[in-house]
Scaffold this active site. Sequence first.
Site, mmCIF file in Angstrom:
data_model
loop_
_atom_site.group_PDB
_atom_site.id
_atom_site.type_symbol
_atom_site.label_atom_id
_atom_site.label_comp_id
_atom_site.label_asym_id
_atom_site.label_seq_id
_atom_site.Cartn_x
_atom_site.Cartn_y
_atom_site.Cartn_z
ATOM 1 N N GLU A 224 -59.863 56.022 144.969
ATOM 2 C CA GLU A 224 -59.835 57.240 145.785
ATOM 3 C C GLU A 224 -61.239 57.705 146.158
ATOM 4 O O GLU A 224 -61.407 58.483 147.095
ATOM 5 C CB GLU A 224 -59.063 58.351 145.070
ATOM 6 C CG GLU A 224 -59.812 59.116 143.994
ATOM 7 C CD GLU A 224 -59.983 58.370 142.684
ATOM 8 O OE1 GLU A 224 -60.546 58.957 141.737
ATOM 9 O OE2 GLU A 224 -59.560 57.193 142.592
ATOM 10 N N HIS B 12 -62.322 53.774 140.493
ATOM 11 C CA HIS B 12 -61.774 54.861 141.315
ATOM 12 C C HIS B 12 -61.596 54.444 142.777
ATOM 13 O O HIS B 12 -62.516 54.622 143.592
ATOM 14 C CB HIS B 12 -62.720 56.061 141.269
ATOM 15 C CG HIS B 12 -62.703 56.814 139.995
ATOM 16 N ND1 HIS B 12 -61.855 57.858 139.731
ATOM 17 C CD2 HIS B 12 -63.446 56.652 138.867
ATOM 18 C CE1 HIS B 12 -62.074 58.341 138.523
ATOM 19 N NE2 HIS B 12 -63.034 57.617 137.970
ATOM 20 N N CYS C 31 -58.484 55.715 135.985
ATOM 21 C CA CYS C 31 -59.445 56.194 134.996
ATOM 22 C C CYS C 31 -58.712 56.903 133.854
ATOM 23 O O CYS C 31 -58.003 56.258 133.108
ATOM 24 C CB CYS C 31 -60.502 57.066 135.660
ATOM 25 S SG CYS C 31 -61.999 57.273 134.660
#
Length: 224
Positions: free
Chosen positions: A204, A202, A85
């Site tokens: 994560e 994302h 990002c």
Amino acid sequence: MTVSVVQFGGSNCDRDAVRALSHLDVDAERVWHEDGLPADTDGVVVPGGFSYGDYLRAGAMAARTPVMDEVRSLAEEGVPVLGVCNGAQIGCEAGLTEGAFTTNRSARFQCEHVHLRVERADTPWTRAYDEGEVLEVPIAHGEGRFEISDERLARLNGENGVLFRYCDADGNVTDEANPNGSTENVAGVLGERETVAVMMPHPERATLPDVGGTDGRGVLRAFS
């Protein structure tokens, strides 16, 4: 492996990255950018957020901090480096990869789940997947539209440098499945070395079973 998660003023995904990596039994710690990278750094994550408030343009100021010189040096040595990002914006601005990220086609901040098609399964970031596999991961950005010149795009495609493309649930790469207007639905790309990658979605935030699913785990396994 010891992964340094670089924290700038305005970063807000650094804790997410550390938690996700720790869940995969990877030793990870947040590192304030002014302190530089620890000598035992074996991997680097440049996380999401709004470094320097996105002044000038997203990632532009963070890309010119001294710590990014250290990141580039480690990248040249083959150390795994991932920008996510805002980290992807920083990575492009710092010259780690081709292209740039700019304002979404909608001109709005978008926070939603999207589908990604794995374009290659022979890189550290995608070895846990099959080519053509479809992942579901979240996005959260206002400047996520990938832009690149026609000449550089041709080179990127020729070198198989695209990691992920936005697609529908069946793996079809269509304009309707493109959340932000990215050129050719590109969601993630490799650097000159396959150990360097940036991506707008994302991973994560898609590693814990109870929070966002687990489709992003494979990306972070590059650090294990």
